[in-house]
Scaffold this motif. Structure first.
Motif, PDB file in Angstrom:
ATOM      1  N   UNK A 132       0.812  -1.217   0.000  1.00 35.71           N
ATOM      2  CA  UNK A 132       0.000   0.000   0.000  1.00 35.71           C
ATOM      3  C   UNK A 132       0.844   1.266   0.000  1.00 35.71           C
ATOM      4  N   UNK A 133       2.140   1.112  -0.209  1.00 39.64           N
ATOM      5  CA  UNK A 133       3.050   2.256  -0.224  1.00 39.64           C
ATOM      6  C   UNK A 133       3.736   2.347  -1.575  1.00 39.64           C
ATOM      7  N   UNK A 134       3.212   3.159  -2.518  1.00 39.70           N
ATOM      8  CA  UNK A 134       3.920   3.342  -3.791  1.00 39.70           C
ATOM      9  C   UNK A 134       5.339   3.854  -3.552  1.00 39.70           C
ATOM     10  N   UNK A 135       6.204   3.538  -4.477  1.00 45.71           N
ATOM     11  CA  UNK A 135       7.620   3.851  -4.258  1.00 45.71           C
ATOM     12  C   UNK A 135       7.860   5.354  -4.136  1.00 45.71           C
ATOM     13  N   UNK A 136       7.109   6.152  -4.856  1.00 43.08           N
ATOM     14  CA  UNK A 136       7.295   7.602  -4.757  1.00 43.08           C
ATOM     15  C   UNK A 136       6.944   8.107  -3.356  1.00 43.08           C
ATOM     16  N   UNK A 137       5.924   7.494  -2.723  1.00 46.20           N
ATOM     17  CA  UNK A 137       5.598   7.864  -1.356  1.00 46.20           C
ATOM     18  C   UNK A 137       6.669   7.390  -0.380  1.00 46.20           C
ATOM     19  N   UNK A 138       7.285   6.243  -0.677  1.00 42.43           N
ATOM     20  CA  UNK A 138       8.363   5.759   0.171  1.00 42.43           C
ATOM     21  C   UNK A 138       9.554   6.722   0.140  1.00 42.43           C
ATOM     22  N   UNK A 139       9.831   7.294  -1.026  1.00 40.79           N
ATOM     23  CA  UNK A 139      10.893   8.295  -1.137  1.00 40.79           C
ATOM     24  C   UNK A 139      10.544   9.516  -0.282  1.00 40.79           C
ATOM     25  N   UNK A 140       9.293   9.969  -0.341  1.00 40.96           N
ATOM     26  CA  UNK A 140       8.873  11.111   0.469  1.00 40.96           C
ATOM     27  C   UNK A 140       8.998  10.808   1.958  1.00 40.96           C
ATOM     28  N   UNK A 141       8.661   9.578   2.332  1.00 41.24           N
ATOM     29  CA  UNK A 141       8.752   9.196   3.735  1.00 41.24           C
ATOM     30  C   UNK A 141      10.209   9.197   4.203  1.00 41.24           C
ATOM     31  N   UNK A 142      11.112   8.717   3.370  1.00 43.53           N
ATOM     32  CA  UNK A 142      12.522   8.719   3.749  1.00 43.53           C
ATOM     33  C   UNK A 142      13.069  10.133   3.827  1.00 43.53           C
ATOM     34  N   UNK A 143      12.592  11.036   2.968  1.00 48.64           N
ATOM     35  CA  UNK A 143      13.018  12.430   3.054  1.00 48.64           C
ATOM     36  C   UNK A 143      12.501  13.075   4.326  1.00 48.64           C
ATOM     37  N   UNK A 144      11.268  12.730   4.726  1.00 44.95           N
ATOM     38  CA  UNK A 144      10.733  13.252   5.991  1.00 44.95           C
ATOM     39  C   UNK A 144      11.554  12.761   7.174  1.00 44.95           C
ATOM     40  N   UNK A 145      12.028  11.524   7.070  1.00 47.48           N
ATOM     41  CA  UNK A 145      12.867  10.982   8.132  1.00 47.48           C
ATOM     42  C   UNK A 145      14.281  11.507   8.109  1.00 47.48           C
ATOM     43  N   UNK A 146      14.576  12.415   7.163  1.00 51.61           N
ATOM     44  CA  UNK A 146      15.887  13.056   7.047  1.00 51.61           C
ATOM     45  C   UNK A 146      17.020  12.035   6.885  1.00 51.61           C
ATOM     46  N   UNK A 147      16.736  11.008   6.089  1.00 52.09           N
ATOM     47  CA  UNK A 147      17.803  10.081   5.742  1.00 52.09           C
ATOM     48  C   UNK A 147      18.780  10.775   4.789  1.00 52.09           C
ATOM     49  N   UNK A 148      20.039  10.383   4.787  1.00 52.64           N
ATOM     50  CA  UNK A 148      20.999  11.012   3.865  1.00 52.64           C
ATOM     51  C   UNK A 148      20.557  10.862   2.417  1.00 52.64           C
ATOM     52  N   UNK A 149      20.732  11.947   1.643  1.00 53.70           N
ATOM     53  CA  UNK A 149      20.315  11.914   0.244  1.00 53.70           C
ATOM     54  C   UNK A 149      21.069  10.857  -0.551  1.00 53.70           C
ATOM     55  N   UNK A 150      22.318  10.608  -0.159  1.00 50.89           N
ATOM     56  CA  UNK A 150      23.099   9.573  -0.856  1.00 50.89           C
ATOM     57  C   UNK A 150      22.434   8.216  -0.701  1.00 50.89           C
ATOM     58  N   UNK A 151      21.943   7.912   0.504  1.00 55.80           N
ATOM     59  CA  UNK A 151      21.275   6.645   0.747  1.00 55.80           C
ATOM     60  C   UNK A 151      19.968   6.551  -0.041  1.00 55.80           C
ATOM     61  N   UNK A 152      19.214   7.642  -0.087  1.00 59.95           N
ATOM     62  CA  UNK A 152      17.957   7.649  -0.835  1.00 59.95           C
ATOM     63  C   UNK A 152      18.225   7.445  -2.325  1.00 59.95           C
ATOM     64  N   UNK A 153      19.263   8.092  -2.833  1.00 63.24           N
ATOM     65  CA  UNK A 153      19.610   7.926  -4.243  1.00 63.24           C
ATOM     66  C   UNK A 153      20.022   6.489  -4.548  1.00 63.24           C
ATOM     67  N   UNK A 154      20.774   5.868  -3.640  1.00 63.34           N
ATOM     68  CA  UNK A 154      21.173   4.477  -3.838  1.00 63.34           C
ATOM     69  C   UNK A 154      19.959   3.561  -3.860  1.00 63.34           C
ATOM     70  N   UNK A 155      19.006   3.804  -2.965  1.00 61.71           N
ATOM     71  CA  UNK A 155      17.778   2.998  -2.940  1.00 61.71           C
ATOM     72  C   UNK A 155      16.994   3.194  -4.232  1.00 61.71           C
ATOM     73  N   UNK A 156      16.903   4.442  -4.693  1.00 70.76           N
ATOM     74  CA  UNK A 156      16.185   4.732  -5.937  1.00 70.76           C
ATOM     75  C   UNK A 156      16.825   4.037  -7.125  1.00 70.76           C
ATOM     76  N   UNK A 157      18.137   4.096  -7.242  1.00 71.00           N
ATOM     77  CA  UNK A 157      18.825   3.462  -8.365  1.00 71.00           C
ATOM     78  C   UNK A 157      18.733   1.937  -8.286  1.00 71.00           C
ATOM     79  N   UNK A 158      18.849   1.400  -7.061  1.00 70.52           N
ATOM     80  CA  UNK A 158      18.723  -0.057  -6.904  1.00 70.52           C
ATOM     81  C   UNK A 158      17.339  -0.525  -7.317  1.00 70.52           C
ATOM     82  N   UNK A 159      16.315   0.214  -6.889  1.00 71.54           N
ATOM     83  CA  UNK A 159      14.939  -0.130  -7.263  1.00 71.54           C
ATOM     84  C   UNK A 159      14.764  -0.096  -8.774  1.00 71.54           C
ATOM     85  N   UNK A 160      15.335   0.928  -9.406  1.00 73.99           N
ATOM     86  CA  UNK A 160      15.229   1.051 -10.853  1.00 73.99           C
ATOM     87  C   UNK A 160      15.923  -0.114 -11.564  1.00 73.99           C
TER      88      UNK A 160
END
Length: 225
Positions: A132-160
């Motif tokens: 029930x969590x589309x990937x774009x919302x998961x990215x928003x949730x990680x940004x709200x949690x103030x995770x490092x942008x490098x980690x978010x980018x790695x997750x995004x590229x891995x998912x892709x």
């Protein structure tokens, strides 16, 4: 992977706030870990019914999803239930092998029962969150949690690249099947080896194409998430 990703976008709650979904998942996980086995079984049924309603899927399809991790859980439960003892007095049932008895341990059965319902309830809760969590919302949730942008980018590229990997593997496998590449065991092994070799080169080509596209768009090392 592709079907599960598509299901998250057809959920009745796809537009709900991701923070609320995360909080709801945390509550379900706390209940799954703290309730007794009977409560965990009831929680499992409630989460399963709620998930099927949100995703508009049948209970049979949901059960098929649960069977995949259940096979790994079953192996662990067998290891908990079976015990070794010098005498059969501590076992409910056992057989003698040399100087030892192998059988069912009463304490192991209790532990296995608790582990089973706790694991299944937690698994159902995690399935609910994932489906029930589309990937774009998961990215928003990680940004709200103030995770490092490098980690978010790695997750995004891995998912892709997961979907690139699956797409290329399916294309190669389909081409091999049309040429009877899996008509017997020997040919199947040979085709599988060729698939792995070609898959690596094809994925690297897709990576190079993505790099060229990013350079054309004046990529400076940061994704605008």
């Amino acid at each position: 992977m592709q079907s599960l990703d598509a299901l998250s976008y057809q959920s009745r709650w796809r537009q709900r706030d991701p923070g609320m979904k995360f909080a709801f998942w945390v509550v379900m996980m706390v209940l799954a870990m703290s309730l007794p086995p009977a409560g965990q079984a009831a929680l499992l049924l409630c989460i399963a019914a709620f998930t099927c309603w949100l995703l508009r899927v049948s209970p049979l399809r949901y059960l098929k999803w649960l069977l995949i991790p259940f096979s790994f859980l079953a192996v662990g439960l067998v290891a908990i239930i079976i015990s070794f003892a010098r005498t059969p007095d501590t076992l409910l049932w056992g057989i003698q092998i040399g100087q030892y008895w192998v059988g069912l341990d009463p304490a192991g059965l209790t532990t296995a029962n608790q582990t089973f319902w706790r694991s299944m309830a937690a698994l159902a809760a995690t399935f609910w969150f994932m489906l029930n969590m589309p990937f774009e919302q998961l990215i928003k949730l990680m940004k709200r949690g103030r995770l490092p942008l490098v980690l978010i980018e790695q997750i995004l590229l891995t998912w892709r690249f997961i979907f690139i990997f699956l797409e290329e593997a399916a294309t190669i496998y389909h081409a091999q099947s049309l040429r009877f590449g899996y008509r017997n065991l020997r040919t199947g092994y040979r085709s599988l080896a060729m698939l792995v070799t070609m898959l690596f080169s094809r994925v690297m080509m897709r990576y190079q194409q993505m790099s060229v596209a990013l350079n054309v768009k004046l990529y400076q090392g940061d994704f605008h998430l």
